[in-house]
Design a protein around this motif. Sequence first.
Motif, PDB file in Angstrom:
ATOM      1  N   ALA A 163      17.515 -16.235   1.442  1.00  0.00           N
ATOM      2  CA  ALA A 163      18.549 -15.236   1.131  1.00  0.00           C
ATOM      3  C   ALA A 163      19.701 -15.303   2.129  1.00  0.00           C
ATOM      4  O   ALA A 163      20.880 -15.204   1.755  1.00  0.00           O
ATOM      5  N   LEU A 164      19.370 -15.472   3.417  1.00  0.00           N
ATOM      6  CA  LEU A 164      20.425 -15.593   4.433  1.00  0.00           C
ATOM      7  C   LEU A 164      21.280 -16.828   4.169  1.00  0.00           C
ATOM      8  O   LEU A 164      22.507 -16.792   4.300  1.00  0.00           O
ATOM      9  N   HIS A 165      20.626 -17.947   3.827  1.00  0.00           N
ATOM     10  CA  HIS A 165      21.346 -19.181   3.533  1.00  0.00           C
ATOM     11  C   HIS A 165      22.353 -18.954   2.410  1.00  0.00           C
ATOM     12  O   HIS A 165      23.522 -19.349   2.519  1.00  0.00           O
ATOM     13  N   GLU A 166      21.930 -18.320   1.336  1.00  0.00           N
ATOM     14  CA  GLU A 166      22.813 -18.091   0.196  1.00  0.00           C
ATOM     15  C   GLU A 166      23.932 -17.111   0.537  1.00  0.00           C
ATOM     16  O   GLU A 166      25.077 -17.288   0.115  1.00  0.00           O
ATOM     17  N   THR A 167      23.595 -16.061   1.303  1.00  0.00           N
ATOM     18  CA  THR A 167      24.618 -15.088   1.701  1.00  0.00           C
ATOM     19  C   THR A 167      25.712 -15.749   2.527  1.00  0.00           C
ATOM     20  O   THR A 167      26.910 -15.561   2.289  1.00  0.00           O
ATOM     21  N   ILE A 168      25.301 -16.540   3.514  1.00  0.00           N
ATOM     22  CA  ILE A 168      26.268 -17.197   4.395  1.00  0.00           C
ATOM     23  C   ILE A 168      27.052 -18.257   3.641  1.00  0.00           C
ATOM     24  O   ILE A 168      28.273 -18.372   3.796  1.00  0.00           O
ATOM     25  N   LYS A 169      26.385 -19.018   2.792  1.00  0.00           N
ATOM     26  CA  LYS A 169      27.070 -20.025   1.986  1.00  0.00           C
ATOM     27  C   LYS A 169      28.152 -19.386   1.117  1.00  0.00           C
ATOM     28  O   LYS A 169      29.292 -19.869   1.060  1.00  0.00           O
ATOM     29  N   SER A 170      27.817 -18.276   0.473  1.00  0.00           N
ATOM     30  CA  SER A 170      28.773 -17.594  -0.412  1.00  0.00           C
ATOM     31  C   SER A 170      29.921 -16.979   0.387  1.00  0.00           C
ATOM     32  O   SER A 170      31.085 -17.055  -0.023  1.00  0.00           O
ATOM     33  N   GLU A 171      29.584 -16.372   1.528  1.00  0.00           N
ATOM     34  CA  GLU A 171      30.611 -15.717   2.327  1.00  0.00           C
ATOM     35  C   GLU A 171      31.613 -16.733   2.883  1.00  0.00           C
ATOM     36  O   GLU A 171      32.826 -16.485   2.863  1.00  0.00           O
ATOM     37  N   ILE A 172      31.116 -17.859   3.393  1.00  0.00           N
ATOM     38  CA  ILE A 172      32.011 -18.890   3.915  1.00  0.00           C
ATOM     39  C   ILE A 172      32.889 -19.444   2.802  1.00  0.00           C
ATOM     40  O   ILE A 172      34.102 -19.624   2.974  1.00  0.00           O
ATOM     41  N   ALA A 173      32.300 -19.738   1.632  1.00  0.00           N
ATOM     42  CA  ALA A 173      33.072 -20.266   0.518  1.00  0.00           C
ATOM     43  C   ALA A 173      34.167 -19.285   0.097  1.00  0.00           C
ATOM     44  O   ALA A 173      35.300 -19.691  -0.187  1.00  0.00           O
ATOM     45  N   ALA A 174      33.828 -17.996   0.085  1.00  0.00           N
ATOM     46  CA  ALA A 174      34.819 -16.990  -0.311  1.00  0.00           C
ATOM     47  C   ALA A 174      35.958 -16.920   0.698  1.00  0.00           C
ATOM     48  O   ALA A 174      37.138 -16.811   0.328  1.00  0.00           O
ATOM     49  N   ARG A 175      35.621 -17.001   1.985  1.00  0.00           N
ATOM     50  CA  ARG A 175      36.661 -16.906   3.008  1.00  0.00           C
ATOM     51  C   ARG A 175      37.556 -18.140   3.008  1.00  0.00           C
ATOM     52  O   ARG A 175      38.769 -18.032   3.187  1.00  0.00           O
ATOM     53  N   LEU A 176      36.962 -19.316   2.795  1.00  0.00           N
ATOM     54  CA  LEU A 176      37.766 -20.533   2.779  1.00  0.00           C
ATOM     55  C   LEU A 176      38.648 -20.607   1.537  1.00  0.00           C
ATOM     56  O   LEU A 176      39.709 -21.260   1.551  1.00  0.00           O
ATOM     57  N   ALA A 177      38.236 -19.940   0.456  1.00  0.00           N
ATOM     58  CA  ALA A 177      39.010 -19.975  -0.774  1.00  0.00           C
ATOM     59  C   ALA A 177      40.170 -18.992  -0.765  1.00  0.00           C
ATOM     60  O   ALA A 177      41.057 -19.059  -1.605  1.00  0.00           O
ATOM     61  N   GLU A 178      40.157 -18.065   0.184  1.00  0.00           N
ATOM     62  CA  GLU A 178      41.204 -17.051   0.216  1.00  0.00           C
ATOM     63  C   GLU A 178      42.433 -17.507   0.966  1.00  0.00           C
ATOM     64  O   GLU A 178      42.357 -18.379   1.802  1.00  0.00           O
TER      65      GLU A 178
END
Length: 342
Positions: A327-342
């Motif tokens: 769950a931590l892996h997926e949370t961090i993966k999603s959060e980083i992707a969202a921040r880099l896409a902004e």
Amino acid sequence: MLSIGEFARATGLTPKALRLYDELDLLTPAAVDQFNGYRYYTDDQVDQARLVAWLRSAAVPLPRIAAIIRAATPQDAADEVLSYWRHVEADRSAAREVITSLVALLKGQDNTMAAPDALTITLGELIAGLYEDHPDADDLTRIAEARRRARALTDLGEQLVDHYVSEAKLGGASWSAIGDALGVSGQSAERARTSDVFARYTNLNRHCIVLAQEAARTHKHDLIGTEHLLLGLLSEPRGLAYDVLTADGQQVHDAVVAALPAPGAKALPGHIAFGPDSKEAIKETLRAASELGHDWVGTEHTLLGLIRVEDSGAAQVLRGLGFTSDALHETIKSEIAARLAE
């Protein structure tokens, strides 16, 4: 001074992206409130932030952006951009050749595929490339440019070797075996490479390591344990790990302190060594960054490294609070992707 919200509106970057770029040391705030962690920027930083935004829109990798914005002169920055684009074009050319061969193979037009060539660049090609890029330069200017390119090639080669040394260590290879592969003694290989363990760590993550050591000292422990590393993450509110750990109002800090071993007789002066579980967590931290395809090692990767060492104190605390590795892996993966896409 501009608040992070005002700075975001002025530059086209979101507050989330600005927090990430601060952690990666790309856009460091001019000031940070020591009580609430609020970031403030100056008008002089707007142009640099816009440059970062433009480079990200062109999908330039973050380490390359760091090299561009830290270049000594505008010409050096332009050279970095052009160097990146040449790499992109070379990669696309190589991919095009592979795809063409695959299409021919699948159509039955060719039943073999040539193995990729080894590095075949020649001195003549390097000389021709320099002349082509700087046709009007004089001899002394070409010497300076040749020196710069030679240094870049050397650095790239060292990074290539370091990458595979790290992969070998994570795969369980001994320093003796790595030394044999490098043509040096195992001791020499270990001395040369061990100092680079934290080379890709962000400034915030290095700060967390310092805070972990101070936590061990405060509690009079003679080794830095995984619990201390977790306390280090919780003591750095600018890190992504802090946001993840405190997102649901979890009382992580109290749980970690409760799990700490009994204090020693007295606080140790000077450097405090890492314990066995902490060393394993650092290996898992580097592995987590590589698996996510990140060229940096941030606080979020340290958090993943800690929970992966299943029998460690930090992992037991995290699991007790409801966190899981996946769950931590997926949370961090999603959060980083969202921040880099902004």
